[in-house]
Each structure stands twice: as structure tokens, then as C-alpha cells.
Design a protein around this motif. Structure first.
Motif, PDB file in Angstrom:
ATOM      1  N   HIS A 159      -7.035  12.046  -1.527  1.00  0.00           N
ATOM      2  CA  HIS A 159      -5.869  11.162  -1.446  1.00  0.00           C
ATOM      3  C   HIS A 159      -4.577  11.966  -1.517  1.00  0.00           C
ATOM      4  O   HIS A 159      -4.582  13.105  -1.977  1.00  0.00           O
ATOM      5  CB  HIS A 159      -5.897  10.115  -2.564  1.00  0.00           C
ATOM      6  N   VAL A 160      -3.511  11.329  -1.076  1.00  0.00           N
ATOM      7  CA  VAL A 160      -2.171  11.892  -1.166  1.00  0.00           C
ATOM      8  C   VAL A 160      -1.305  10.882  -1.891  1.00  0.00           C
ATOM      9  O   VAL A 160      -1.141   9.749  -1.420  1.00  0.00           O
ATOM     10  CB  VAL A 160      -1.585  12.168   0.242  1.00  0.00           C
ATOM     11  N   ALA A 161      -0.785  11.240  -3.068  1.00  0.00           N
ATOM     12  CA  ALA A 161       0.094  10.338  -3.821  1.00  0.00           C
ATOM     13  C   ALA A 161       1.417  10.220  -3.068  1.00  0.00           C
ATOM     14  O   ALA A 161       2.033  11.224  -2.711  1.00  0.00           O
ATOM     15  CB  ALA A 161       0.325  10.873  -5.229  1.00  0.00           C
ATOM     16  N   VAL A 162       1.846   8.952  -2.812  1.00  0.00           N
ATOM     17  CA  VAL A 162       3.048   8.743  -1.999  1.00  0.00           C
ATOM     18  C   VAL A 162       4.159   7.984  -2.717  1.00  0.00           C
ATOM     19  O   VAL A 162       5.263   7.877  -2.192  1.00  0.00           O
ATOM     20  CB  VAL A 162       2.705   8.023  -0.667  1.00  0.00           C
ATOM     21  N   GLY A 163       3.913   7.441  -3.897  1.00  0.00           N
ATOM     22  CA  GLY A 163       4.944   6.689  -4.612  1.00  0.00           C
ATOM     23  C   GLY A 163       4.322   5.753  -5.638  1.00  0.00           C
ATOM     24  O   GLY A 163       3.234   6.013  -6.137  1.00  0.00           O
ATOM     25  N   ARG A 164       5.024   4.655  -5.925  1.00  0.00           N
ATOM     26  CA  ARG A 164       4.531   3.648  -6.877  1.00  0.00           C
ATOM     27  C   ARG A 164       4.173   2.376  -6.125  1.00  0.00           C
ATOM     28  O   ARG A 164       4.922   1.949  -5.233  1.00  0.00           O
ATOM     29  CB  ARG A 164       5.605   3.319  -7.910  1.00  0.00           C
ATOM     30  N   PRO A 165       3.059   1.745  -6.473  1.00  0.00           N
ATOM     31  CA  PRO A 165       2.694   0.513  -5.756  1.00  0.00           C
ATOM     32  C   PRO A 165       3.665  -0.618  -6.055  1.00  0.00           C
ATOM     33  O   PRO A 165       4.089  -0.802  -7.186  1.00  0.00           O
ATOM     34  CB  PRO A 165       1.288   0.195  -6.283  1.00  0.00           C
ATOM     35  N   LYS A 166       4.036  -1.391  -5.022  1.00  0.00           N
ATOM     36  CA  LYS A 166       4.890  -2.566  -5.226  1.00  0.00           C
ATOM     37  C   LYS A 166       4.085  -3.705  -5.805  1.00  0.00           C
ATOM     38  O   LYS A 166       4.584  -4.503  -6.586  1.00  0.00           O
ATOM     39  CB  LYS A 166       5.509  -3.011  -3.892  1.00  0.00           C
ATOM     40  N   SER A 167       2.834  -3.793  -5.399  1.00  0.00           N
ATOM     41  CA  SER A 167       1.969  -4.891  -5.827  1.00  0.00           C
ATOM     42  C   SER A 167       1.226  -4.506  -7.099  1.00  0.00           C
ATOM     43  O   SER A 167       0.930  -3.337  -7.340  1.00  0.00           O
ATOM     44  CB  SER A 167       0.963  -5.193  -4.710  1.00  0.00           C
ATOM     45  N   ARG A 168       0.909  -5.507  -7.903  1.00  0.00           N
ATOM     46  CA  ARG A 168       0.104  -5.260  -9.115  1.00  0.00           C
ATOM     47  C   ARG A 168      -1.390  -5.278  -8.803  1.00  0.00           C
ATOM     48  O   ARG A 168      -2.210  -5.061  -9.671  1.00  0.00           O
ATOM     49  CB  ARG A 168       0.433  -6.285 -10.186  1.00  0.00           C
ATOM     50  N   SER A 169      -1.714  -5.529  -7.563  1.00  0.00           N
ATOM     51  CA  SER A 169      -3.111  -5.565  -7.143  1.00  0.00           C
ATOM     52  C   SER A 169      -3.746  -4.191  -7.330  1.00  0.00           C
ATOM     53  O   SER A 169      -3.152  -3.169  -7.025  1.00  0.00           O
ATOM     54  CB  SER A 169      -3.194  -5.981  -5.677  1.00  0.00           C
ATOM     55  N   ARG A 170      -4.960  -4.174  -7.843  1.00  0.00           N
ATOM     56  CA  ARG A 170      -5.667  -2.912  -8.075  1.00  0.00           C
ATOM     57  C   ARG A 170      -6.512  -2.498  -6.869  1.00  0.00           C
ATOM     58  O   ARG A 170      -6.954  -1.370  -6.777  1.00  0.00           O
ATOM     59  CB  ARG A 170      -6.587  -3.041  -9.295  1.00  0.00           C
ATOM     60  N   GLY A 171      -6.739  -3.437  -5.955  1.00  0.00           N
ATOM     61  CA  GLY A 171      -7.598  -3.147  -4.816  1.00  0.00           C
ATOM     62  C   GLY A 171      -6.874  -2.390  -3.730  1.00  0.00           C
ATOM     63  O   GLY A 171      -5.647  -2.332  -3.690  1.00  0.00           O
ATOM     64  N   PRO A 172      -7.656  -1.796  -2.804  1.00  0.00           N
ATOM     65  CA  PRO A 172      -7.055  -1.090  -1.680  1.00  0.00           C
ATOM     66  C   PRO A 172      -6.317  -2.056  -0.752  1.00  0.00           C
ATOM     67  O   PRO A 172      -6.667  -3.227  -0.661  1.00  0.00           O
ATOM     68  CB  PRO A 172      -8.238  -0.442  -0.970  1.00  0.00           C
ATOM     69  N   VAL A 173      -5.308  -1.544  -0.060  1.00  0.00           N
ATOM     70  CA  VAL A 173      -4.511  -2.323   0.880  1.00  0.00           C
ATOM     71  C   VAL A 173      -4.608  -1.649   2.239  1.00  0.00           C
ATOM     72  O   VAL A 173      -4.321  -0.452   2.366  1.00  0.00           O
ATOM     73  CB  VAL A 173      -3.032  -2.393   0.427  1.00  0.00           C
ATOM     74  N   GLY A 174      -5.009  -2.401   3.255  1.00  0.00           N
ATOM     75  CA  GLY A 174      -5.113  -1.854   4.597  1.00  0.00           C
ATOM     76  C   GLY A 174      -3.744  -1.557   5.195  1.00  0.00           C
ATOM     77  O   GLY A 174      -2.779  -2.290   4.963  1.00  0.00           O
ATOM     78  N   ILE A 175      -3.660  -0.458   5.929  1.00  0.00           N
ATOM     79  CA  ILE A 175      -2.438  -0.071   6.636  1.00  0.00           C
ATOM     80  C   ILE A 175      -2.840   0.333   8.051  1.00  0.00           C
ATOM     81  O   ILE A 175      -4.014   0.613   8.308  1.00  0.00           O
ATOM     82  CB  ILE A 175      -1.708   1.100   5.929  1.00  0.00           C
ATOM     83  N   PRO A 176      -1.885   0.390   8.985  1.00  0.00           N
ATOM     84  CA  PRO A 176      -2.229   0.884  10.321  1.00  0.00           C
ATOM     85  C   PRO A 176      -2.771   2.318  10.231  1.00  0.00           C
ATOM     86  O   PRO A 176      -2.224   3.135   9.491  1.00  0.00           O
ATOM     87  CB  PRO A 176      -0.897   0.849  11.069  1.00  0.00           C
ATOM     88  N   PRO A 177      -3.852   2.622  10.942  1.00  0.00           N
ATOM     89  CA  PRO A 177      -4.427   3.979  10.872  1.00  0.00           C
ATOM     90  C   PRO A 177      -3.408   5.046  11.267  1.00  0.00           C
ATOM     91  O   PRO A 177      -2.622   4.849  12.187  1.00  0.00           O
ATOM     92  CB  PRO A 177      -5.580   3.933  11.882  1.00  0.00           C
TER      93      PRO A 177
END
Length: 193
Positions: free
Chosen positions: A155-173
Motif C-alpha cells: 500500500h501507499v499511504a496518501v492521507g486521512r480518510p474522510k469517511s469513518r467506514s473501515r471497509g475498502p472503497v473502490g476507485i477508478p483503476p
């Protein structure tokens, strides 16, 4: 007083996506989006050399001195092979660090997994040479190493999550390009004979 730097084996991120807009689009889901120029993927975390050496000394009940542990660790770090540049892909954000960090989970080539495994095996050999018994227990309990889980997730750490959701979030590949492996803050390691 200058704090001691953390030592890691890492690969720098050279680019994300097909252009700046791909990466900047993550700001919809990530607060405090980090600059691409400072992104990296950690392959092995050693921590602060002095803390790591102290952990070894405490674990061995003084049989291995902190100076000897630091000296041998520096020799080992300087002798590591270099993993060549490679590319991976990412199509989701994951939450790390107890919910404090958003990271791009990256699908990397098998040779990257193999290299990371070889680093952990090399760490085991180093620790065995430093007379650490129960090496795996030490790796999982050393505060300096900071291992939380025995399984490595690229993984690459990119910042802080906006959502409190713990699950993965899909993004465009998107493609993530990486440079050669290096010892982060290696220039601060002490000279050894």
C-alpha cells in the motif's frame, strides 16, 4: 535536539495514474492528500535504530549490546540487494493505522512480494546472529519494528480518510509507478568498520 530518523526499506512512488488529475481526484475521499513527490511504499520498517538496538539488548538481557546490535544492523542494511523499478495497479482505498490513514492498496508483481519476504527472512537471520531467541515473537512484539500483523499488504499511504467506514472503497483503476528500493534515511546511519 534533532529527533532520530526512522529507518525503512522502501520504494519511492514516481507517478500515479495517467496524469496529476487522476491522483488529485482522490481528494474527494481523502483529507490532507499528500504530495506525489513524497509518496512511497514501505517494504520493511526497522524504526529508529537506537530504539531497535535497545529492543534487542532488552530481549537478550544484555547478551547483545546496543552498540553491537546497531553496528550489525547497519552492516545488514548496507548490504541489502536493490529491487528494480516496477509498476503496480490500484483500484481501491483501504484504511490503515486504526482508521487514521488512507492508503492505495496496490497490486504488485510477484517479484515484489518475493523481495519483501526475503527482507523479512534476512531480518530473521540478522536477529538470530544477534542472539535473539524466539525471533518471530521478537518481530511481532518489538516496539521499534512496529509489526502489527504478520501479513504484508502492499500500500501507499496518501492521507486521512474522510469517511469513518473501515471497509475498502473502490476507485477508478490507476497505475502506480515505483522506483528502485532504497534505505530511507540511510544517510543518517552511523559509519561502521
Amino acid at each position: 535536539m534533532q529527533p532520530f530518523p526512522r529507518i525503512t526499506v522502501e520504494v519511492p512512488v514516481l507517478g500515479v495514474g495517467s496524469g496529476p488529475a487522476d491522483y488529485e481526484g482522490l481528494a474527494q475521499r481523502v483529507d490532507s492528500l499528500r504530495r506525489v513527490g513524497g509518496l512511497h511504499m514501505t517494504l520493511l520498517h526497522i524504526g529508529i535504530l537506537e530504539d531497535f538496538s535497545r529492543d534487542v539488548t532488552e530481549w537478550t538481557k544484555g547478551i547483545t549490546s546496543a552498540d553491537a546490535a546497531a553496528r550489525e544492523t547497519v552492516r545488514w542494511l548496507r548490504s541489502l540487494p536493490v529491487l528494480g523499478a516496477f509498476s503496480g495497479t490500484s483500484d481501491r482505498l483501504i484504511v490503515l493505522g486504526g482508521g487514521r490513514i488512507a492508503g492505495l492498496e496496490v497490486d504488485v508483481p510477484q517479484q515484489v512480494h518475493d523481495f519483501q519476504v526475503s527482507l523479512v527472512e534476512g531480518l530473521r537471520v540478522l536477529l538470530d546472529g544477534l542472539l535473539v531467541d524466539n525471533v518471530d515473537d521478537f518481530i511481532l512484539s518489538s516496539p521499534a519494528l512496529g509489526f502489527r500483523y504478520p501479513h504484508w499488504v502492499p500500500h501507499v499511504a496518501v492521507g486521512r480518510p474522510k469517511s469513518r467506514s473501515r471497509g475498502p472503497v473502490g476507485i477508478p483503476p490507476m497505475t502506480v509507478a515505483f522506483g528502485e528500493s532504497r534505505v530511507r534515511n540511510g544517510r543518517f546511519l552511523p559509519a561502521v568498520d
